[in-house]
Design an enzyme around this catalytic site. Structure first.
Site, PDB file in Angstrom:
ATOM      1  N   HIS A   9      -2.276   7.413   7.162  1.00 32.65           N
ATOM      2  CA  HIS A   9      -1.330   8.307   6.473  1.00 32.65           C
ATOM      3  C   HIS A   9      -2.026   9.589   5.990  1.00 32.65           C
ATOM      4  O   HIS A   9      -1.438  10.670   6.030  1.00 32.65           O
ATOM      5  CB  HIS A   9      -0.727   7.613   5.244  1.00 32.65           C
ATOM      6  CG  HIS A   9       0.484   6.786   5.528  1.00 32.65           C
ATOM      7  ND1 HIS A   9       1.644   7.292   6.063  1.00 32.65           N
ATOM      8  CD2 HIS A   9       0.726   5.460   5.319  1.00 32.65           C
ATOM      9  CE1 HIS A   9       2.553   6.317   6.170  1.00 32.65           C
ATOM     10  NE2 HIS A   9       2.025   5.197   5.734  1.00 32.65           N
ATOM     11  N   GLN A  40       3.107   9.913   0.970  1.00 34.26           N
ATOM     12  CA  GLN A  40       4.389   9.205   0.996  1.00 34.26           C
ATOM     13  C   GLN A  40       5.247   9.510  -0.220  1.00 34.26           C
ATOM     14  O   GLN A  40       6.439   9.219  -0.233  1.00 34.26           O
ATOM     15  CB  GLN A  40       4.177   7.693   1.101  1.00 34.26           C
ATOM     16  CG  GLN A  40       3.610   7.255   2.448  1.00 34.26           C
ATOM     17  CD  GLN A  40       3.477   5.757   2.512  1.00 34.26           C
ATOM     18  OE1 GLN A  40       2.480   5.205   2.088  1.00 34.26           O
ATOM     19  NE2 GLN A  40       4.491   5.077   3.017  1.00 34.26           N
ATOM     20  N   GLY A  99       0.828  -1.195   0.000  1.00 35.80           N
ATOM     21  CA  GLY A  99       0.000   0.000   0.000  1.00 35.80           C
ATOM     22  C   GLY A  99       0.863   1.246   0.000  1.00 35.80           C
ATOM     23  O   GLY A  99       2.033   1.198   0.385  1.00 35.80           O
ATOM     24  N   CYS A 115       6.169  -0.218   6.997  1.00 36.54           N
ATOM     25  CA  CYS A 115       5.790   0.932   6.181  1.00 36.54           C
ATOM     26  C   CYS A 115       6.959   1.288   5.280  1.00 36.54           C
ATOM     27  O   CYS A 115       8.104   1.312   5.735  1.00 36.54           O
ATOM     28  CB  CYS A 115       5.450   2.113   7.097  1.00 36.54           C
ATOM     29  SG  CYS A 115       5.003   3.618   6.214  1.00 36.54           S
ATOM     30  N   LEU A 116       6.656   1.581   4.020  1.00 34.94           N
ATOM     31  CA  LEU A 116       7.727   1.950   3.087  1.00 34.94           C
ATOM     32  C   LEU A 116       8.428   3.236   3.521  1.00 34.94           C
ATOM     33  O   LEU A 116       9.562   3.481   3.110  1.00 34.94           O
ATOM     34  CB  LEU A 116       7.160   2.107   1.673  1.00 34.94           C
ATOM     35  CG  LEU A 116       6.645   0.795   1.030  1.00 34.94           C
ATOM     36  CD1 LEU A 116       5.980   1.082  -0.303  1.00 34.94           C
ATOM     37  CD2 LEU A 116       7.777  -0.213   0.865  1.00 34.94           C
ATOM     38  N   HIS A 156      -3.979   1.280   7.861  1.00 35.26           N
ATOM     39  CA  HIS A 156      -2.634   1.870   7.832  1.00 35.26           C
ATOM     40  C   HIS A 156      -2.566   3.027   6.834  1.00 35.26           C
ATOM     41  O   HIS A 156      -2.071   4.115   7.155  1.00 35.26           O
ATOM     42  CB  HIS A 156      -1.636   0.759   7.465  1.00 35.26           C
ATOM     43  CG  HIS A 156      -0.222   1.206   7.322  1.00 35.26           C
ATOM     44  ND1 HIS A 156       0.784   0.772   8.161  1.00 35.26           N
ATOM     45  CD2 HIS A 156       0.379   2.043   6.434  1.00 35.26           C
ATOM     46  CE1 HIS A 156       1.926   1.341   7.787  1.00 35.26           C
ATOM     47  NE2 HIS A 156       1.721   2.097   6.740  1.00 35.26           N
ATOM     48  N   GLU A 157      -3.085   2.800   5.628  1.00 32.23           N
ATOM     49  CA  GLU A 157      -2.990   3.842   4.598  1.00 32.23           C
ATOM     50  C   GLU A 157      -3.898   5.026   4.911  1.00 32.23           C
ATOM     51  O   GLU A 157      -3.529   6.175   4.660  1.00 32.23           O
ATOM     52  CB  GLU A 157      -3.328   3.258   3.218  1.00 32.23           C
ATOM     53  CG  GLU A 157      -2.408   2.140   2.737  1.00 32.23           C
ATOM     54  CD  GLU A 157      -0.930   2.448   2.851  1.00 32.23           C
ATOM     55  OE1 GLU A 157      -0.527   3.626   2.747  1.00 32.23           O
ATOM     56  OE2 GLU A 157      -0.159   1.496   3.061  1.00 32.23           O
TER      57      GLU A 157
HETATM   58 NI    NI Z   1       2.912   3.309   5.551  1.00 25.09          NI
END
Ligand code: NI
Length: 160
Positions: free
Chosen positions: A135, A51, A46, A89-90, A131-132
């Protein structure tokens, strides 16, 4: 399409609230395409627009590698249950932590044509949606980690 630079924890853009998308534009379409490409390239499940440095309420999610979901202005309309498990998380490379999330969520969103739809998720998809969406409001999973952040073991984690 292009791979975009993924912002990392400490970058102010990750703490801001993203803005509603009011209309689909070529620029936003390009953003969505780039987000998908960037997510796949980074082997994540995701990615939220902030991000890649864009403060729009746009999320892409694909927990299986063959089922991309594009969520514009998403909001959770139903949730139930509880699951506790590892999350990554990226924007927090090389780390993982334990987070408790609902085990089921239903999200209402617009698709890339600005048509409303609903998506239901359990297990990893429910976790990825939560999670997304966090963000989009400037929140990251590290705020919710139970215990310590740990070093991720690659190939065994799910990065979101
Ligand atoms: Ni993330």
């Amino acid at each position: 399409m292009a791979i975009r630079n993924i912002r990392e924890i400490g970058d102010e853009v990750l703490t801001k609230r993203c803005k509603e998308v009011k209309e689909m534009t070529p620029r936003t379409r390009e953003l969505i395409e780039d987000m998908l490409e960037t997510m796949y390239e980074a082997a994540g499940v995701g990615l939220a627009a902030c991000q890649v440095g864009v403060l729009k309420r746009v999320v892409v999610i694909d927990t299986t590698g063959e089922d991309p979901h594009i969520l514009i202005n998403p909001r959770i309309v139903e949730s139930s249950g509880e699951q506790t498990g590892q999350e990554g998380c990226l924007s927090v490379p090389g780390k993982t932590g334990v987070v408790t999330r609902p085990s089921y969520v239903k999200v209402a969103a617009l698709d890339a044509d600005m048509k409303p739809f609903e998506l239901e998720g359990t297990e990893l998809l429910a976790r990825a949606i939560c999670h997304e969406l966090d963000h989009l409001d400037g929140h990251m999973y590290v705020e919710k980690v139970e215990g310590e952040l740990m070093d991720a073991v690659y190939d065994e984690e799910d990065e979101e």
